[in-house]
Scaffold this active site. Structure first.
Site, PDB file in Angstrom:
ATOM      1  N   LYS A  90      16.277  22.021 -10.102  1.00 55.73           N
ATOM      2  CA  LYS A  90      15.592  20.787 -10.480  1.00 55.73           C
ATOM      3  C   LYS A  90      16.470  19.773 -11.200  1.00 55.73           C
ATOM      4  CE  LYS A  90      11.757  19.839 -10.104  1.00 55.73           C
ATOM      5  NZ  LYS A  90      10.482  20.292 -10.636  1.00 55.73           N
ATOM      6  N   HIS A 116       0.827  -1.211   0.000  1.00 56.71           N
ATOM      7  CA  HIS A 116       0.000   0.000   0.000  1.00 56.71           C
ATOM      8  C   HIS A 116       0.869   1.271   0.000  1.00 56.71           C
ATOM      9  CE1 HIS A 116      -3.275  -2.740   1.372  1.00 56.71           C
ATOM     10  NE2 HIS A 116      -2.281  -3.261   2.061  1.00 56.71           N
ATOM     11  N   SER A 167      15.192  22.054 -15.296  1.00 61.15           N
ATOM     12  CA  SER A 167      14.025  22.888 -15.527  1.00 61.15           C
ATOM     13  C   SER A 167      14.490  24.226 -16.075  1.00 61.15           C
ATOM     14  CB  SER A 167      13.272  23.093 -14.215  1.00 61.15           C
ATOM     15  OG  SER A 167      12.489  24.275 -14.277  1.00 61.15           O
ATOM     16  N   GLU A 206       9.568   9.058 -16.187  1.00 59.94           N
ATOM     17  CA  GLU A 206       8.163   9.453 -16.378  1.00 59.94           C
ATOM     18  C   GLU A 206       7.656   9.034 -17.756  1.00 59.94           C
ATOM     19  OE1 GLU A 206       9.534  13.512 -14.992  1.00 59.94           O
ATOM     20  OE2 GLU A 206       7.377  13.661 -14.715  1.00 59.94           O
TER      21      GLU A 206
END
Ligand code: ARG
Length: 459
Positions: free
Chosen positions: A284, A157, A278, A291
């Protein structure tokens, strides 16, 4: 103007819109080398069986090589009016060898031709998937070997469950990708039968030798039913199904890498080579490759669903609907190979943050199960009672804002007076993982056994 290949019974040529919806050359040009290999095998067979003159067949086989080199050099201009790769190749061959090229299509149809070409193409992609998967599995095994005894939290979970080892987590994916590999091998074996010679649908009255062409194209045997040969695309569906499952595995691992590389987890640092920055936030480091792998499964599973939907309800034998098979498979195959390569690169380069892994491993009362097991083993409590006692101890620690190993013996005795100092041995995460010695468990010894097995298999 009439179509040069089939215009005999037509008085007028097709409307531009008809041509636009009908043409597949824009994408099936990717089958050029398979088409030419298939035609060369067919020509050789036509000569061997006496159906065409050997010198004419040889001229066609030579001419086909010329066409191939022209296509590879980007010199052949494809024509939409010629619809597909099959007729574009044949038309160019006719320009090179003259009207004798018209004999190439004896005892053959585009229906068995395209089925053959496409099987050859998908068969190659099964091999490419195998290569990509093996490389990824080797990268995972290398990570597992480096960290066979690094502890980290195991989750259910996405809540801390029990400590596991880094090696164990890496090897879990090796098992999944190994099953993917076996699915591709299995599909390859099943698709390795040759449709060529099925002709349009019913076979042919010419004395062809289908065993000869099957062997020349490295198929195990000719397909046994000509209707089946030209009308099924289950081989492509199996490739897409195996690809979808594999992409699902990739997607799950990609999601873990996204989570693990966050500032909140800091379990791994992805390399500069597999991270992006970024344009506005200078600090970043984004896990874009992970992704995108997480997302790519959508196109691959989309392709599976699209082709299943195309095939559903199609009457035997060939229908033009089936021309819609190729773009789906091309896109899915390209996407899968890229995702496998990107994942391999990320895994090879990524650096585990072992202090962060270890700190997280002991957070969240991860050794509560070890404590309950100890109460069963040492004090003879029934597991349900041990579960309850441990739950109370967890609540006590939580109230005090400390972890389980930080509870004093006195505090523990307020819950159960029988607890002895030996309990502290099982509350540490290293002892916890070391104790999971059951076959396939997370104990470093067990993990090393699996690593050794896979190193032997992977060479
Ligand atoms: N371009 C077609 C395809 O991809 C080739 C087969 C066409 N056959 C036919 N009878 N129209 O399926």
């Amino acid at each position: 103007t009439q179509n040069a290949m089939w215009g005999g019974r037509f008085a007028a040529g097709p409307d531009a819109i008809m041509e636009a919806i009908n043409a597949s050359i824009g994408f099936d040009k990717r089958l050029a080398s398979q088409d030419i290999e298939g035609s060369r095998a067919h020509a050789a067979m036509l000569a061997a069986t006496g159906i065409v003159d050997p010198s004419e067949a040889e001229a066609m086989r030579e001419g086909l090589l010329t066409v191939l080199s022209e296509i590879e050099a980007g010199k052949l201009v494809f024509s939409t009016a010629l619809e597909d790769i099959h007729m574009n190749v044949e038309s160019r061959l006719t320009e090179i060898v003259g009207p004798a090229a018209g004999r190439l299509h004896t005892a053959r149809s585009r229906n068995d031709q395209v089925a053959t070409d496409f099987r050859l193409w998908v068969r190659d992609q099964c091999d490419a998937a195998e290569i990509g998967l093996l490389a990824l599995m080797r990268a995972l095994v290398a990570q597992a070997e480096a960290g066979a005894d690094w502890v980290m939290p195991g989750f259910t979970h996405l809540q801390t469950a029990q400590p596991v080892t880094w090696g164990h987590h890496m090897m879990a994916y090796v098992e999944m990708f190994a099953r993917d590999l076996s699915r591709f091998r299995d599909a390859r074996k099943r698709m390795n039968e040759c449709p060529l010679g099925a002709a349009a649908l019913a076979g042919t009255s010419f004395p062809i030798d289908r065993h000869m062409t099957a062997e020349a194209l490295r198929f195990d045997r000719p397909m046994a039913n000509s209707l089946d040969a030209v009308s099924d695309r289950d081989f492509a569906l199996e490739f897409l199904a195996a690809s979808s499952i594999c992409a699902t595995h990739l997607s799950r691992f990609a999601e873990e890498l996204v989570i693990w590389s966050s500032a909140q987890f800091r379990f791994v640092k992805l390399s500069d080579r597999f991270s992006t920055g970024s344009s506005i936030m200078p600090q970043k480091r984004n896990p874009d490759a992970a992704e995108l792998i997480r997302a790519k499964v959508a196109r691959i599973t989309g392709a599976l669903v699209a082709l299943l939907t195309v095939m559903k309800g199609l009457p035997l034998a060939y229908s033009k609907d089936m021309q819609e098979d190729k773009e789906q498979v091309f896109d899915a195959a390209d996407t899968l190979m890229l995702a496998l390569a990107a994942m391999e690169g990320m895994v090879r380069d990524m650096a585990a943050n072992t202090p962060a892994l270890e700190a997280a491993a002991s957070a969240g009362f991860s050794t509560a199960t070890d404590l309950a097991d100890w109460l069963v083993r040492e004090l003879g409590l029934p597991f349900r009672e041990a579960h309850h006692v441990t739950g109370s101890l967890v609540a006590l620690a939580e109230q005090a804002g400390i972890d389980l190993p930080e509870l004093s013996l006195e505090q523990m005795h307020t819950v159960h007076p029988g607890i002895t100092p030996a309990v502290f041995d099982v509350l540490g995460v290293h002892n916890s993982v070391a104790s999971r010695q059951s076959y396939g468990g997370t104990a470093p010894d067990q993990v090393r056994t699996q690593i050794a097995r896979w190193k032997e298999i992977l060479g």
